[in-house]
Design a protein around this motif. Structure first.
Motif, PDB file in Angstrom:
ATOM      1  N   ILE A  64       0.706  -1.296  -0.032  1.00 22.41           N
ATOM      2  CA  ILE A  64      -0.205  -0.004  -0.017  1.00 22.41           C
ATOM      3  C   ILE A  64       0.873   1.304   0.096  1.00 22.41           C
ATOM      4  O   ILE A  64       0.667   2.096  -0.863  1.00 22.41           O
ATOM      5  CB  ILE A  64      -0.997   0.247   1.243  1.00 22.41           C
ATOM      6  CG1 ILE A  64      -1.893  -1.332   1.193  1.00 22.41           C
ATOM      7  CG2 ILE A  64      -1.515   1.289   1.406  1.00 22.41           C
ATOM      8  CD1 ILE A  64      -2.670  -1.532   2.320  1.00 22.41           C
ATOM      9  N   SER A  65       1.748   1.334   0.815  1.00 20.89           N
ATOM     10  CA  SER A  65       2.841   2.381   0.978  1.00 20.89           C
ATOM     11  C   SER A  65       3.456   2.712  -0.270  1.00 20.89           C
ATOM     12  O   SER A  65       3.809   3.597  -0.830  1.00 20.89           O
ATOM     13  CB  SER A  65       3.753   2.087   1.866  1.00 20.89           C
ATOM     14  OG  SER A  65       3.271   2.185   3.257  1.00 20.89           O
ATOM     15  N   ASP A  66       3.915   1.551  -1.159  1.00 23.96           N
ATOM     16  CA  ASP A  66       4.701   1.584  -2.231  1.00 23.96           C
ATOM     17  C   ASP A  66       3.725   2.392  -3.418  1.00 23.96           C
ATOM     18  O   ASP A  66       4.055   2.812  -4.217  1.00 23.96           O
ATOM     19  CB  ASP A  66       5.025   0.134  -2.740  1.00 23.96           C
ATOM     20  CG  ASP A  66       6.166  -0.349  -1.798  1.00 23.96           C
ATOM     21  OD1 ASP A  66       6.790   0.459  -1.006  1.00 23.96           O
ATOM     22  OD2 ASP A  66       6.836  -1.496  -2.269  1.00 23.96           O
ATOM     23  N   VAL A  67       2.524   1.725  -3.442  1.00 20.52           N
ATOM     24  CA  VAL A  67       1.536   2.503  -4.483  1.00 20.52           C
ATOM     25  C   VAL A  67       1.477   3.800  -4.375  1.00 20.52           C
ATOM     26  O   VAL A  67       1.603   4.528  -5.128  1.00 20.52           O
ATOM     27  CB  VAL A  67      -0.068   1.659  -4.202  1.00 20.52           C
ATOM     28  CG1 VAL A  67      -0.998   2.535  -5.115  1.00 20.52           C
ATOM     29  CG2 VAL A  67      -0.042   0.492  -4.925  1.00 20.52           C
ATOM     30  N   GLU A  68       1.343   4.299  -2.835  1.00 23.66           N
ATOM     31  CA  GLU A  68       1.263   5.742  -2.521  1.00 23.66           C
ATOM     32  C   GLU A  68       2.270   6.482  -3.140  1.00 23.66           C
ATOM     33  O   GLU A  68       2.145   7.685  -3.573  1.00 23.66           O
ATOM     34  CB  GLU A  68       0.832   5.962  -1.335  1.00 23.66           C
ATOM     35  CG  GLU A  68      -0.330   5.650  -0.586  1.00 23.66           C
ATOM     36  CD  GLU A  68      -0.727   5.488   0.567  1.00 23.66           C
ATOM     37  OE1 GLU A  68       0.311   5.454   1.555  1.00 23.66           O
ATOM     38  OE2 GLU A  68      -1.968   5.596   1.103  1.00 23.66           O
ATOM     39  N   PHE A  69       3.790   5.787  -3.034  1.00 28.37           N
ATOM     40  CA  PHE A  69       4.899   6.523  -3.455  1.00 28.37           C
ATOM     41  C   PHE A  69       5.430   6.395  -4.892  1.00 28.37           C
ATOM     42  O   PHE A  69       5.678   7.142  -5.390  1.00 28.37           O
ATOM     43  CB  PHE A  69       5.929   5.969  -2.367  1.00 28.37           C
ATOM     44  CG  PHE A  69       7.260   6.387  -2.961  1.00 28.37           C
ATOM     45  CD1 PHE A  69       7.622   7.827  -2.450  1.00 28.37           C
ATOM     46  CD2 PHE A  69       8.386   5.639  -3.452  1.00 28.37           C
ATOM     47  CE1 PHE A  69       8.809   8.415  -2.774  1.00 28.37           C
ATOM     48  CE2 PHE A  69       9.339   6.325  -3.797  1.00 28.37           C
ATOM     49  CZ  PHE A  69       9.906   7.580  -3.701  1.00 28.37           C
ATOM     50  N   LYS A  70       4.697   5.158  -5.534  1.00 27.03           N
ATOM     51  CA  LYS A  70       5.236   4.859  -6.966  1.00 27.03           C
ATOM     52  C   LYS A  70       4.255   5.129  -7.800  1.00 27.03           C
ATOM     53  O   LYS A  70       4.648   5.500  -9.320  1.00 27.03           O
ATOM     54  CB  LYS A  70       5.854   3.475  -7.178  1.00 27.03           C
ATOM     55  CG  LYS A  70       6.999   3.342  -6.087  1.00 27.03           C
ATOM     56  CD  LYS A  70       7.391   1.651  -6.099  1.00 27.03           C
ATOM     57  CE  LYS A  70       8.639   1.451  -5.455  1.00 27.03           C
ATOM     58  NZ  LYS A  70       9.097   0.115  -5.539  1.00 27.03           N
ATOM     59  N   ILE A  71       3.010   5.261  -7.454  1.00 21.84           N
ATOM     60  CA  ILE A  71       1.862   5.482  -8.125  1.00 21.84           C
ATOM     61  C   ILE A  71       0.970   6.709  -7.496  1.00 21.84           C
ATOM     62  O   ILE A  71       0.040   6.739  -7.131  1.00 21.84           O
ATOM     63  CB  ILE A  71       0.906   4.431  -8.441  1.00 21.84           C
ATOM     64  CG1 ILE A  71       1.758   3.224  -8.764  1.00 21.84           C
ATOM     65  CG2 ILE A  71      -0.105   4.664  -9.538  1.00 21.84           C
ATOM     66  CD1 ILE A  71       0.771   1.632  -8.722  1.00 21.84           C
ATOM     67  N   PRO A  72       1.698   7.822  -7.477  1.00 21.49           N
ATOM     68  CA  PRO A  72       1.059   8.932  -6.726  1.00 21.49           C
ATOM     69  C   PRO A  72      -0.183   9.425  -7.363  1.00 21.49           C
ATOM     70  O   PRO A  72      -0.097   9.875  -8.650  1.00 21.49           O
ATOM     71  CB  PRO A  72       2.273  10.013  -6.526  1.00 21.49           C
ATOM     72  CG  PRO A  72       3.307   9.805  -7.355  1.00 21.49           C
ATOM     73  CD  PRO A  72       3.212   8.263  -7.736  1.00 21.49           C
ATOM     74  N   ARG A  73      -0.988   9.829  -6.643  1.00 21.14           N
ATOM     75  CA  ARG A  73      -2.202  10.752  -7.052  1.00 21.14           C
ATOM     76  C   ARG A  73      -1.915  12.178  -8.021  1.00 21.14           C
ATOM     77  O   ARG A  73      -2.165  12.184  -9.024  1.00 21.14           O
ATOM     78  CB  ARG A  73      -3.232  11.115  -6.038  1.00 21.14           C
ATOM     79  CG  ARG A  73      -4.353  11.919  -6.352  1.00 21.14           C
ATOM     80  CD  ARG A  73      -5.041  12.268  -5.416  1.00 21.14           C
ATOM     81  NE  ARG A  73      -6.258  13.074  -5.763  1.00 21.14           N
ATOM     82  CZ  ARG A  73      -7.458  13.295  -5.022  1.00 21.14           C
ATOM     83  NH1 ARG A  73      -7.492  12.436  -4.023  1.00 21.14           N
ATOM     84  NH2 ARG A  73      -8.560  13.655  -5.801  1.00 21.14           N
ATOM     85  N   HIS A  74      -1.060  12.723  -7.423  1.00 22.00           N
ATOM     86  CA  HIS A  74      -0.571  13.945  -7.981  1.00 22.00           C
ATOM     87  C   HIS A  74       0.247  13.735  -9.421  1.00 22.00           C
ATOM     88  O   HIS A  74       0.411  14.774 -10.056  1.00 22.00           O
ATOM     89  CB  HIS A  74       0.444  14.894  -7.185  1.00 22.00           C
ATOM     90  CG  HIS A  74       1.696  14.292  -6.848  1.00 22.00           C
ATOM     91  ND1 HIS A  74       1.745  13.308  -5.834  1.00 22.00           N
ATOM     92  CD2 HIS A  74       2.872  14.333  -7.201  1.00 22.00           C
ATOM     93  CE1 HIS A  74       2.952  13.035  -5.545  1.00 22.00           C
ATOM     94  NE2 HIS A  74       3.902  13.844  -6.449  1.00 22.00           N
ATOM     95  N   TYR A  75       0.450  12.646  -9.949  1.00 23.59           N
ATOM     96  CA  TYR A  75       1.119  12.298 -11.227  1.00 23.59           C
ATOM     97  C   TYR A  75       0.010  11.683 -12.252  1.00 23.59           C
ATOM     98  O   TYR A  75       0.317  11.567 -13.274  1.00 23.59           O
ATOM     99  CB  TYR A  75       2.345  11.441 -11.299  1.00 23.59           C
ATOM    100  CG  TYR A  75       3.550  12.202 -10.761  1.00 23.59           C
ATOM    101  CD1 TYR A  75       3.897  13.513 -11.450  1.00 23.59           C
ATOM    102  CD2 TYR A  75       4.308  11.832  -9.638  1.00 23.59           C
ATOM    103  CE1 TYR A  75       4.970  14.086 -10.878  1.00 23.59           C
ATOM    104  CE2 TYR A  75       5.291  12.318  -9.194  1.00 23.59           C
ATOM    105  CZ  TYR A  75       5.733  13.679  -9.702  1.00 23.59           C
ATOM    106  OH  TYR A  75       6.901  14.259  -9.392  1.00 23.59           O
TER     107      TYR A  75
END
Length: 178
Positions: A64-75
């Protein structure tokens, strides 16, 4: 050798190399639909995270943390859409993807080994009011129909009201050979 519910998926694949290998091949090759994964490199990043999870290199919280970091909402091209990115979107994405690929692999194995039915056990972690609890849990279902519905939704992006496993983002049901 098969998970009774979502919480048993990792334990199941640690004892079932055939399913684990199939899942990893599916992660590499299957289309992943959804607005969250639209944009440069987003699907590839999700594939890497899922492969790490199923290879037992990371746990659910790290995924879950990796998704937030590697697939961020702001991109994302949909960064301003709260329907695409509701509260807890990263957990929803991981849990749904894990369930999708595990259940897809099991259904494919059932069908390829000559089976026609799958069994959907009750889950202690699922709301009794969910449609999957009320209409699928504790029953045998046609494996080909269940696979077709899963693929139509999660691969092809054709969302219908047809019951499937997983049926919603936090669905804890799994399929097993009947």
């Amino acid at each position: 050798m098969y998970a009774k519910d979502f919480s048993e998926i990792l334990g199941s694949i640690s004892r079932n190399e055939k399913i684990k290998s199939r899942i990893l091949r599916l992660i590499e090759s299957e289309k992943i639909s959804g607005k969250v994964t639209e944009g440069d490199g987003r699907v590839e990043a999700l594939r890497e995270i899922l492969a790490s999870y199923f290879n037992l290199q990371i746990d659910l919280n790290q995924a879950i943390s990796d998704v937030e970091f590697k697939i961020p909402r702001h991109y994302s091209p949909h960064e301003n859409n709260n329907r695409v990115f509701p509260q807890g979107w990263a957990e929803r994405l991981i849990r749904t993807s894990v369930s999708r690929f595990y259940n897809q692999a099991v259904l494919m194995e059932i069908i390829e080994s000559g089976g026609t039915e799958c069994f959907i056990p009750h889950s202690d972690f699922e709301s009794r009011d969910s449609n999957c609890s009320k209409y699928l849990a504790g029953s045998k279902q046609n494996a080909s129909v269940m696979l077709e519905r899963l693929l139509s939704a999660y691969r092809d992006g054709n969302w219908t009201n047809d019951l499937k496993i997983p049926d919603h983002p936090h669905c804890t049901h799994t399929v097993q050979p009947a």
